[in-house]
Design a protein around this motif. Structure first.
Motif, PDB file in Angstrom:
ATOM      1  N   ALA A 151     -45.381 -80.061-109.136  1.00  0.00           N
ATOM      2  CA  ALA A 151     -46.191 -80.541-108.012  1.00  0.00           C
ATOM      3  C   ALA A 151     -46.112 -79.508-106.891  1.00  0.00           C
ATOM      4  O   ALA A 151     -45.022 -79.222-106.391  1.00  0.00           O
ATOM      5  CB  ALA A 151     -45.675 -81.892-107.526  1.00  0.00           C
ATOM      6  N   ASP A 152     -47.247 -78.929-106.528  1.00  0.00           N
ATOM      7  CA  ASP A 152     -47.309 -78.039-105.365  1.00  0.00           C
ATOM      8  C   ASP A 152     -47.568 -78.942-104.151  1.00  0.00           C
ATOM      9  O   ASP A 152     -48.710 -79.297-103.857  1.00  0.00           O
ATOM     10  CB  ASP A 152     -48.417 -77.006-105.554  1.00  0.00           C
ATOM     11  N   ALA A 153     -46.454 -79.302-103.495  1.00  0.00           N
ATOM     12  CA  ALA A 153     -46.531 -80.218-102.352  1.00  0.00           C
ATOM     13  C   ALA A 153     -46.449 -79.451-101.034  1.00  0.00           C
ATOM     14  O   ALA A 153     -45.982 -79.979-100.025  1.00  0.00           O
ATOM     15  CB  ALA A 153     -45.422 -81.265-102.456  1.00  0.00           C
ATOM     16  N   ALA A 154     -46.962 -78.210-101.041  1.00  0.00           N
ATOM     17  CA  ALA A 154     -46.932 -77.397 -99.814  1.00  0.00           C
ATOM     18  C   ALA A 154     -47.616 -78.130 -98.657  1.00  0.00           C
ATOM     19  O   ALA A 154     -47.230 -77.990 -97.508  1.00  0.00           O
ATOM     20  CB  ALA A 154     -47.609 -76.047-100.057  1.00  0.00           C
ATOM     21  N   GLN A 155     -48.655 -78.917 -98.999  1.00  0.00           N
ATOM     22  CA  GLN A 155     -49.407 -79.593 -97.935  1.00  0.00           C
ATOM     23  C   GLN A 155     -49.044 -81.069 -97.824  1.00  0.00           C
ATOM     24  O   GLN A 155     -49.565 -81.755 -96.953  1.00  0.00           O
ATOM     25  CB  GLN A 155     -50.915 -79.451 -98.219  1.00  0.00           C
ATOM     26  N   SER A 156     -48.191 -81.568 -98.708  1.00  0.00           N
ATOM     27  CA  SER A 156     -48.005 -83.025 -98.768  1.00  0.00           C
ATOM     28  C   SER A 156     -46.570 -83.487 -98.580  1.00  0.00           C
ATOM     29  O   SER A 156     -46.265 -84.641 -98.898  1.00  0.00           O
ATOM     30  CB  SER A 156     -48.491 -83.548-100.119  1.00  0.00           C
ATOM     31  N   THR A 209     -42.475 -76.981-101.964  1.00  0.00           N
ATOM     32  CA  THR A 209     -43.158 -77.143-100.676  1.00  0.00           C
ATOM     33  C   THR A 209     -43.037 -75.877 -99.836  1.00  0.00           C
ATOM     34  O   THR A 209     -42.302 -74.948-100.188  1.00  0.00           O
ATOM     35  CB  THR A 209     -42.664 -78.377 -99.895  1.00  0.00           C
ATOM     36  N   SER A 210     -43.799 -75.868 -98.746  1.00  0.00           N
ATOM     37  CA  SER A 210     -43.825 -74.722 -97.825  1.00  0.00           C
ATOM     38  C   SER A 210     -43.479 -75.208 -96.429  1.00  0.00           C
ATOM     39  O   SER A 210     -43.903 -76.296 -96.028  1.00  0.00           O
ATOM     40  CB  SER A 210     -45.237 -74.122 -97.817  1.00  0.00           C
ATOM     41  N   PHE A 211     -42.742 -74.374 -95.715  1.00  0.00           N
ATOM     42  CA  PHE A 211     -42.457 -74.674 -94.300  1.00  0.00           C
ATOM     43  C   PHE A 211     -43.186 -73.700 -93.375  1.00  0.00           C
ATOM     44  O   PHE A 211     -42.726 -73.416 -92.274  1.00  0.00           O
ATOM     45  CB  PHE A 211     -40.944 -74.643 -94.032  1.00  0.00           C
ATOM     46  N   THR A 216     -57.897 -74.843-104.271  1.00  0.00           N
ATOM     47  CA  THR A 216     -56.579 -74.870-103.619  1.00  0.00           C
ATOM     48  C   THR A 216     -56.397 -73.551-102.901  1.00  0.00           C
ATOM     49  O   THR A 216     -57.238 -72.654-102.983  1.00  0.00           O
ATOM     50  CB  THR A 216     -55.443 -75.089-104.654  1.00  0.00           C
ATOM     51  N   PHE A 217     -55.271 -73.428-102.175  1.00  0.00           N
ATOM     52  CA  PHE A 217     -54.936 -72.152-101.552  1.00  0.00           C
ATOM     53  C   PHE A 217     -54.525 -71.163-102.647  1.00  0.00           C
ATOM     54  O   PHE A 217     -53.971 -71.550-103.681  1.00  0.00           O
ATOM     55  CB  PHE A 217     -53.802 -72.355-100.537  1.00  0.00           C
ATOM     56  N   ALA A 218     -54.759 -69.882-102.381  1.00  0.00           N
ATOM     57  CA  ALA A 218     -54.546 -68.824-103.383  1.00  0.00           C
ATOM     58  C   ALA A 218     -53.142 -68.812-103.970  1.00  0.00           C
ATOM     59  O   ALA A 218     -52.945 -68.449-105.136  1.00  0.00           O
ATOM     60  CB  ALA A 218     -54.864 -67.468-102.764  1.00  0.00           C
ATOM     61  N   ALA A 219     -52.149 -69.217-103.183  1.00  0.00           N
ATOM     62  CA  ALA A 219     -50.751 -69.084-103.628  1.00  0.00           C
ATOM     63  C   ALA A 219     -50.483 -69.821-104.939  1.00  0.00           C
ATOM     64  O   ALA A 219     -49.653 -69.382-105.741  1.00  0.00           O
ATOM     65  CB  ALA A 219     -49.806 -69.609-102.543  1.00  0.00           C
ATOM     66  N   THR A 220     -51.177 -70.940-105.170  1.00  0.00           N
ATOM     67  CA  THR A 220     -50.949 -71.715-106.397  1.00  0.00           C
ATOM     68  C   THR A 220     -51.239 -70.847-107.623  1.00  0.00           C
ATOM     69  O   THR A 220     -50.459 -70.824-108.587  1.00  0.00           O
ATOM     70  CB  THR A 220     -51.856 -72.967-106.421  1.00  0.00           C
ATOM     71  N   ALA A 251     -37.480 -68.802 -99.514  1.00  0.00           N
ATOM     72  CA  ALA A 251     -38.098 -68.011 -98.442  1.00  0.00           C
ATOM     73  C   ALA A 251     -39.504 -68.458 -98.050  1.00  0.00           C
ATOM     74  O   ALA A 251     -39.941 -68.219 -96.922  1.00  0.00           O
ATOM     75  CB  ALA A 251     -38.122 -66.535 -98.841  1.00  0.00           C
ATOM     76  N   ASN A 252     -40.244 -69.080 -98.960  1.00  0.00           N
ATOM     77  CA  ASN A 252     -41.605 -69.539 -98.650  1.00  0.00           C
ATOM     78  C   ASN A 252     -42.131 -70.389 -99.803  1.00  0.00           C
ATOM     79  O   ASN A 252     -41.506 -70.448-100.876  1.00  0.00           O
ATOM     80  CB  ASN A 252     -42.544 -68.338 -98.363  1.00  0.00           C
ATOM     81  N   GLY A 253     -43.279 -70.991 -99.591  1.00  0.00           N
ATOM     82  CA  GLY A 253     -43.833 -71.899-100.601  1.00  0.00           C
ATOM     83  C   GLY A 253     -44.384 -71.184-101.824  1.00  0.00           C
ATOM     84  O   GLY A 253     -44.481 -71.772-102.900  1.00  0.00           O
ATOM     85  N   THR A 254     -44.756 -69.925-101.665  1.00  0.00           N
ATOM     86  CA  THR A 254     -45.228 -69.143-102.821  1.00  0.00           C
ATOM     87  C   THR A 254     -44.053 -68.823-103.733  1.00  0.00           C
ATOM     88  O   THR A 254     -44.122 -69.007-104.952  1.00  0.00           O
ATOM     89  CB  THR A 254     -45.909 -67.841-102.337  1.00  0.00           C
ATOM     90  N   ASP A 255     -42.957 -68.352-103.139  1.00  0.00           N
ATOM     91  CA  ASP A 255     -41.747 -68.109-103.937  1.00  0.00           C
ATOM     92  C   ASP A 255     -41.259 -69.397-104.588  1.00  0.00           C
ATOM     93  O   ASP A 255     -40.750 -69.380-105.709  1.00  0.00           O
ATOM     94  CB  ASP A 255     -40.610 -67.564-103.056  1.00  0.00           C
ATOM     95  N   ALA A 302     -47.722 -74.044 -89.749  1.00  0.00           N
ATOM     96  CA  ALA A 302     -48.786 -75.042 -89.590  1.00  0.00           C
ATOM     97  C   ALA A 302     -48.701 -76.192 -90.590  1.00  0.00           C
ATOM     98  O   ALA A 302     -49.517 -77.113 -90.545  1.00  0.00           O
ATOM     99  CB  ALA A 302     -50.149 -74.357 -89.714  1.00  0.00           C
ATOM    100  N   LYS A 303     -47.722 -76.160 -91.480  1.00  0.00           N
ATOM    101  CA  LYS A 303     -47.594 -77.242 -92.458  1.00  0.00           C
ATOM    102  C   LYS A 303     -47.042 -78.495 -91.756  1.00  0.00           C
ATOM    103  O   LYS A 303     -46.461 -78.399 -90.672  1.00  0.00           O
ATOM    104  CB  LYS A 303     -46.631 -76.816 -93.579  1.00  0.00           C
ATOM    105  N   PRO A 304     -47.174 -79.696 -92.401  1.00  0.00           N
ATOM    106  CA  PRO A 304     -46.660 -80.907 -91.732  1.00  0.00           C
ATOM    107  C   PRO A 304     -45.209 -80.741 -91.266  1.00  0.00           C
ATOM    108  O   PRO A 304     -44.879 -81.108 -90.136  1.00  0.00           O
ATOM    109  CB  PRO A 304     -46.795 -81.978 -92.818  1.00  0.00           C
TER     110      PRO A 304
END
Ligand code: PLP
Length: 381
Positions: free
Chosen positions: A169-174, A193-195, A92-96, A65-69, A198-200
């Protein structure tokens, strides 16, 4: 020379330009889902997972459902919970950090490197030695690929192996970036990762995914994302989450993934143009390690006089974002958790100095030149 007038308004991320490029492909993909009506677990979800596996090289992609989950699911699949310590970068962003707290584990903050902004392997080592003598039970490390550049996975894998720790690896941004020509998704045991739009690679709402090569880990992740479901419906073998990716988001992501490499290439050209245009200013431009390529989720500068510069740049009509104005271990929510020996001075310094310029694959040369001119003027030495 006065900067040329800005074509206003300049978006920080231009999702509209991407939408125009994709045109009917998105409308048709959405219409197909509306027609078959299987809004949860529709065939597009499985199709996207196959496409993500192909793109990343991972044996398994598990959409969620999301990069935090995705982080929560990865920690749960690694049996990380109460009594365990998880080491995370302080910048980093809070979610990590949030994901670690949500599974009931203890956070330990590690400082980051001043050049790449990613977790500092030396401080990680020192923190692990300190944690061992302090009685904590380190179980996992979450490395974050901040702003799109993979962390130093050569060093991190060696440290994780030596201390027998899970490495996430938290690759939400990579997503789409590489380390030694290998894409994020296969660099460590489990990658998330996160979709977020605004992510890549973003969808039109929330979405995320987890990547791994191990069949059993993938099976557990698939069960956990769907209420801990067992082999049959309404049979529950674990306390899970409701963390499926909507079929509509999967259908949208299939279309976006088809043009993603092209967009990554464009982001790289734009990053290079920024760096070439911003030489000699009173700010530091991003530094890429020779082993790494970035997916450039952000193009981030550091200035000793950040706040004044940002005010001037914003007044000229260029949107600026500050990722992140407060290190995580200075945030009210996370102040109670320990940091490694000597604290995290680099993270604190970065929080005072960083700011990010508009970055997306559809930034045209004229607009970028205007941004460069404004930034140069604000930061002229
Ligand atoms: C480094 C990092 N980790 C995790 C997340 C969480 O992703 P999401 O917003 O999809 O939950 C994000 C982005 O939002 C992020 O930047």
């Amino acid at each position: 020379v006065a900067p040329s007038p800005l074509p206003k308004p300049i978006p920080f991320v231009d999702l509209r330009a991407q939408r125009q490029r994709l045109g009917r492909r998105i409308d048709d993909a959405i219409a197909a889902v509306l027609a078959h009506g299987q809004f949860i677990d529709g065939e597009e979800v499985a199709r996207l997972e196959r496409d993500l596996e192909k793109f990343s090289g991972a044996r398994h992609a598990v959409a969620c459902a999301n990069g935090t989950d995705a982080l929560v699911l990865a920690l749960r699949a690694g049996s990380v919970g109460a009594g365990d310590a998880v080491l995370v970068p302080a910048f980093t962003f809070a979610a990590t950090a949030e994901a670690v707290a949500l599974v009931g584990a203890t956070l330990v903050f590690v400082d980051v490197l001043p050049d790449t902004f990613n977790i500092d392997p030396d401080h990680l080592n020192a923190t692990l030695e300190c944690a061992a003598s302090g009685g904590a039970r380190p179980k996992a490390i979450i490395a974050v690929d901040l702003f799109g550049q993979p962390a130093d996975y050569d060093s991190l894998r060696a440290i994780a192996r030596r201390h027998e720790l899970m490495l996430i690896a938290d690759a939400a941004q990579s997503f789409g970036a590489t380390w030694r020509s290998i894409r994020t998704g296969t660099l460590v045991d489990v990658t998330t990762t996160s979709f977020f739009p605004a992510k890549p690679l973003g969808c039109y709402g929330d979405g995320g995914a987890i990547f791994c090569d191990d069949d059993e880990t993938a099976r557990v992740l698939r069960s956990l994302r769907s209420h801990g479901q067992g082999g049959r419906r309404y049979e529950h073998i674990a306390v899970g989450l409701n963390s499926r990716l909507d079929t509509l988001q999967a259908a949208i992501l299939i279309e976006k993934l088809a043009i993603f490499q092209d967009e990554l290439d464009a982001r790289n050209v734009i990053a290079e143009r920024y760096s070439a245009g911003l030489t000699g200013i009173a700010a530091r431009t991003p530094i890429l390690r020779p082993e790494a390529t970035s997916s450039w989720s952000q193009y981030t500068l550091i200035s000793a006089d950040r706040d004044a510069a940002v005010e001037t740049i914003r007044k000229s009509g260029v949107p600026i974002a500050i990722h992140y104005p407060i290190a995580l271990n200075d945030q009210a929510a996370y102040r109670g958790y320990p940091s490694g020996p000597g604290g995290t001075p680099v993270a604190a310094e970065l929080a005072r100095g960083v700011f990010s310029l508009p970055m997306h694959p559809y930034l045209d040369n004229d607009t970028q030149d205007s941004i460069i001119a404004v930034v140069r003027e604000a930061l002229s030495r």
